[in-house]
Design a protein around this motif. Sequence first.
Motif, mmCIF file in Angstrom:
data_model
loop_
_atom_site.group_PDB
_atom_site.id
_atom_site.type_symbol
_atom_site.label_atom_id
_atom_site.label_comp_id
_atom_site.label_asym_id
_atom_site.label_seq_id
_atom_site.Cartn_x
_atom_site.Cartn_y
_atom_site.Cartn_z
ATOM 1 N N VAL A 43 0.728 -1.009 -0.024
ATOM 2 C CA VAL A 43 -0.117 -0.124 -0.023
ATOM 3 C C VAL A 43 0.857 0.958 0.157
ATOM 4 C CG1 VAL A 43 -2.126 -1.413 1.138
ATOM 5 C CG2 VAL A 43 -0.118 0.042 2.666
ATOM 6 N N TRP A 44 0.184 2.358 -0.474
ATOM 7 C CA TRP A 44 1.283 3.637 -0.773
ATOM 8 C C TRP A 44 1.959 3.892 0.518
ATOM 9 C CZ3 TRP A 44 4.015 5.977 -3.966
ATOM 10 C CH2 TRP A 44 4.383 7.501 -3.760
ATOM 11 N N GLN A 45 3.187 4.198 0.484
ATOM 12 C CA GLN A 45 4.156 4.689 1.595
ATOM 13 C C GLN A 45 4.987 6.082 0.840
ATOM 14 O OE1 GLN A 45 3.851 3.387 4.594
ATOM 15 N NE2 GLN A 45 2.675 1.729 4.088
ATOM 16 N N SER B 124 -8.253 -5.526 0.951
ATOM 17 C CA SER B 124 -8.543 -4.666 -0.389
ATOM 18 C C SER B 124 -10.014 -4.134 -0.339
ATOM 19 C CB SER B 124 -8.307 -5.791 -1.473
ATOM 20 O OG SER B 124 -9.260 -6.842 -1.370
ATOM 21 N N GLY B 125 -10.709 -4.817 0.484
ATOM 22 C CA GLY B 125 -12.213 -4.402 1.057
ATOM 23 C C GLY B 125 -12.939 -4.258 -0.416
ATOM 24 N N LYS B 126 -13.567 -3.207 -0.730
ATOM 25 C CA LYS B 126 -14.465 -2.871 -1.802
ATOM 26 C C LYS B 126 -13.708 -2.623 -3.159
ATOM 27 C CE LYS B 126 -17.932 -0.675 1.032
ATOM 28 N NZ LYS B 126 -16.911 0.112 1.813
ATOM 29 N N HIS B 127 -12.344 -2.319 -2.961
ATOM 30 C CA HIS B 127 -11.558 -1.767 -4.138
ATOM 31 C C HIS B 127 -10.526 -2.895 -4.579
ATOM 32 C CE1 HIS B 127 -13.327 1.959 -2.931
ATOM 33 N NE2 HIS B 127 -12.835 1.725 -1.816
ATOM 34 N N ARG C 83 -8.535 -2.221 -7.682
ATOM 35 C CA ARG C 83 -7.576 -1.096 -7.613
ATOM 36 C C ARG C 83 -6.659 -1.457 -6.434
ATOM 37 N NH1 ARG C 83 -10.469 3.902 -6.111
ATOM 38 N NH2 ARG C 83 -12.818 2.927 -6.246
ATOM 39 N N SER C 84 -6.486 -2.676 -6.116
ATOM 40 C CA SER C 84 -5.281 -2.928 -5.235
ATOM 41 C C SER C 84 -4.024 -3.284 -5.909
ATOM 42 C CB SER C 84 -5.719 -4.174 -4.264
ATOM 43 O OG SER C 84 -6.870 -3.975 -3.462
ATOM 44 N N SER C 85 -2.766 -2.990 -5.271
ATOM 45 C CA SER C 85 -1.684 -3.550 -6.155
ATOM 46 C C SER C 85 -1.731 -4.902 -6.083
ATOM 47 C CB SER C 85 -0.560 -2.971 -5.293
ATOM 48 O OG SER C 85 -0.312 -3.772 -4.064
#
Length: 333
Positions: free
Chosen positions: A47-49, A112-115, A118-120
């Motif tokens: 996830v973005w860092q 990742s949930g609902k997305h 769009r997850s990596s």
Amino acid sequence: PTRVLSGVQPSGALHLGNYLGALVKFARLQHEMDTFIFVADLHAITVWQDPALLAQQTREIAAAYLAAGLDPAKATIFPQSAVREHSELAWIFQCVARLGWLDRMTQFKEKSGKHKERSSVGLYTYPVLQAADILVYKATHVPVGEDQKQHLELTRDIAGKFNHDFGAPGFFPQPEPLIQGPGARIMSLRDGSAKMSKSDPSDYSRINLTDDADAIATKVKKARTDPEPLPETLEELATRAEADNLVGIFAALAGRTKAEVLADYAGKGFGTFKPALAELAVEKLAPVGETMRRFLADPTEIDRILKAGAERASEVAAPTVAEVKKLVGFWGA
Ligand code: TYM
């Protein structure tokens, strides 16, 4: 031969769950086995860092390791990204693991949930990298919290399939998760059915290792509870999630069992139990935060430890990858 391997992601402030579920165990195990403990920065970037913060976050985890009692003379402490063999073995394992195995991983579904779309891709293959982390050292024991159990099962499956497919029985060990004890699953202070987590929006849900004594005491006193006094038996306690969690935290901090804590506090209300827990938590955790701040004030020492650790880790990991390349049949291996 036995070897311990574990790691923590540099993706936010460490909390009491990380401390009791992982760090305390690392410090204990370093006296019993050859111990490798790393900062999982490759996992963090699933996830973005913020690139401006990542190196500092990595130092903070290293500071927490040292504050929890890890001794660089006993344990090898290093950043994951500094040992290229993790990534190299992870690619080969991506070709060993099956899609069906990864599809079953519950942590990806949660994160990742609902997305999902769009997850990596890395968030999805994350447990395969975790298997490489462990097996590149042929580690036999992996101290983790309860939430990592499924990833350890996957690691065992990958080890077994690799050994089988490449005709190398026993090449990779079947690593054993070490998940025992009351610290293995610390729950939110606001909701006994949710685990304590870095990503919970309420700071009152967790105790951070960097919280000062006042913050620690306030959070314990504000923790959600029911109005009943503490019960006599573990069976009764198990039906009261918030009470169970606080007794578990007490036990883990004191290095005792929940039964021993109940023996002292059965029949007593939270008006008595919470101040005792707050005092214990401050006594155990405030020095950890202070030691972290001391190490971080001048990171020279941490950087030296991480660099030396990475060199030592590479010396163990490189021969494994060389053997793996031979088994796979790569040119020049
Ligand atoms: P991470 O960074 O999410 O958490 C670090 C460790 O803390 C434990 N933990 C908890 N234990 C008890 N109660 C809680 N509420 C709680 N929350 C977290 C975790 O179980 C973990 O042991 N995938 C791993 C990092 C990793 C790793 C590895 C671990 C990467 N490669 C190889 C072991 C071996 C993770 O995300 O942990």
